[in-house]
Scaffold this active site. Sequence first.
Site, PDB file in Angstrom:
ATOM      1  N   LYS A 298      -2.314  -4.917  -8.699  1.00  0.00           N
ATOM      2  CA  LYS A 298      -3.392  -5.735  -8.146  1.00  0.00           C
ATOM      3  C   LYS A 298      -4.649  -4.879  -7.975  1.00  0.00           C
ATOM      4  O   LYS A 298      -4.632  -3.903  -7.222  1.00  0.00           O
ATOM      5  CB  LYS A 298      -2.953  -6.311  -6.792  1.00  0.00           C
TER       6      LYS A 298
ATOM      7  N   TYR B 182       0.877  -1.174   0.000  1.00  0.00           N
ATOM      8  CA  TYR B 182       0.000   0.000   0.000  1.00  0.00           C
ATOM      9  C   TYR B 182       0.908   1.216   0.000  1.00  0.00           C
ATOM     10  O   TYR B 182       1.930   1.238   0.692  1.00  0.00           O
ATOM     11  CB  TYR B 182      -0.867   0.037   1.262  1.00  0.00           C
TER      12      TYR B 182
ATOM     13  N   THR C 202      -1.187  -2.652  -4.651  1.00  0.00           N
ATOM     14  CA  THR C 202      -2.654  -2.581  -4.610  1.00  0.00           C
ATOM     15  C   THR C 202      -3.098  -1.216  -5.126  1.00  0.00           C
ATOM     16  O   THR C 202      -2.690  -0.185  -4.595  1.00  0.00           O
ATOM     17  CB  THR C 202      -3.166  -2.833  -3.178  1.00  0.00           C
TER      18      THR C 202
ATOM     19  N   HIS D  78     -10.491  -7.017  -4.769  1.00  0.00           N
ATOM     20  CA  HIS D  78     -10.132  -6.906  -3.357  1.00  0.00           C
ATOM     21  C   HIS D  78     -11.040  -7.801  -2.497  1.00  0.00           C
ATOM     22  O   HIS D  78     -11.478  -7.411  -1.408  1.00  0.00           O
ATOM     23  CB  HIS D  78     -10.231  -5.443  -2.899  1.00  0.00           C
TER      24      HIS D  78
END
Length: 368
Positions: A231, A130, A156, A255
Site C-alpha cells: 500500500k 506498519y 504500508t 496515504h
Amino acid sequence: MDQITNVMEYQEIARQKLPKMVYDYYASGAEDQWTLKDNRNAFSRILFRPRILIDVSKIDMSTTVLGFKISMPIMIAPTAMQKMAHPEGEYATARAASAADTIMTLSSWATSSVEEVASTGPGVRFFQLYVHKDRNVVAQLVRRAERAGFKAIALTVDTPRLGRREADIKNRFTMPPYLTLKNFEGLDLGKMDKTDDSGLASYVAEQIDRSLSWKDVKWLQTITSLPILLKGVLTAEDARLAVQNGAAGIIVSNHGARQLDYVPSTIIALEEVVKAVQGRVPVFLDGGVRRGTDVFKAMALGASGVFIGRPVVFSLAADGEAGVRKVLQMLRDEFELTMALNGCRSLKEISRNHIVADWDPPRVVPKL
C-alpha cells in the site's frame, strides 16, 4: 440523518460534532495540502463515453479480491483510531462492512484489537501493517491477525517517517487518554505521549523502522502465508519491483495525501501502475473516492477495486454504524447507476473506452 444524499455531506456533520483536534487529524493532509485537493479534483479530468441502447435491466457488481467474493469493488481502507470518531469505533465499521458484504482493512493503529474486531462476527478482513523497529512486535502482530482470521496483510510502504501534517503540529495532536492503540496494549506501545508538536509524529519516529526495504517484504513472506498487498505505490518502477518481490497485489495510494505533498493524485498515478504490472497482480486504488462515478473511473483505468477512508470516519462520527452502512450503500447505488448509464452490466464490461481523460491523445474517429 435521513436527508443525507451523498457521501460528502457527512464531512460537515463530523466537523461540527468532533473536537477540533480529532477532526483536523482525520481531515488534513501534508504541508500545503495540494495533493489532498488534487485527490478529489483529478477525478474531474476524466469524462465518460457512455454506450447506449444496451439492456441494463440486470447489473452485477460482484467481484473477487484475492479469491474472496464480495458484493462490490468498494472496500474499506485502514484508518487509525476510529474510537476518536465514535465510541464503537472499529467494531461499528466491521459490522457495517460485513453487512455490505465487503472487505474491511483494520489499521495497525486501531483503537480495537484484531481479536475484538474478529469477535464482531463473520467477514473478510485485511490487516494493515506498519513495520516496527522491533521485528518481534511485527511477527507477533502478524500471527495474531492470522489467528483472528484476517485474510491478507496490507503493508504500508510510504511511511519511513511521518509526513508533516501542520494541523496536528498546531493542535499538538495526541490520542485522547481514555483510548489506547489496542494491538500494542500488552507491549507497552499502546499510549502516545503529549509533545510540543504532533504526538503521532513522535510515536512514529520512536517506533517505526526507517530502514524498511524490499528485503523486508521478502522477510514478511517467510513469517506468514497470507497474501501481502503493498500500500503506497505510485510509480511504474516500484510496481514492477513489487511484483518481482512477491507482492500479491498493489494499492495505489498516497496515504490520503498525508505523507509527501505534491505527489500525483492516485487516479492520475493509477494507469502507470496498471500498465507496469501487466495483469500479473491486481491493482487497487485509495484516495479521493467520494462518488460512484469515481469508482467507475478507477475501474475503467484498470483498478480491480477501490478503498475508502475518510468517508468511513466522517460517517462514523456522524451516525455510528448506521452512517458507515449508509456511505457504503450510497456508493453502491451510485456506482450501479453509473454502470447502467454507461451501458455496462458487469465489471468486466467496464473498459478504457468508456472514459476520456484530459491527458489522452486526440481520439481518431473510426470511419463507418
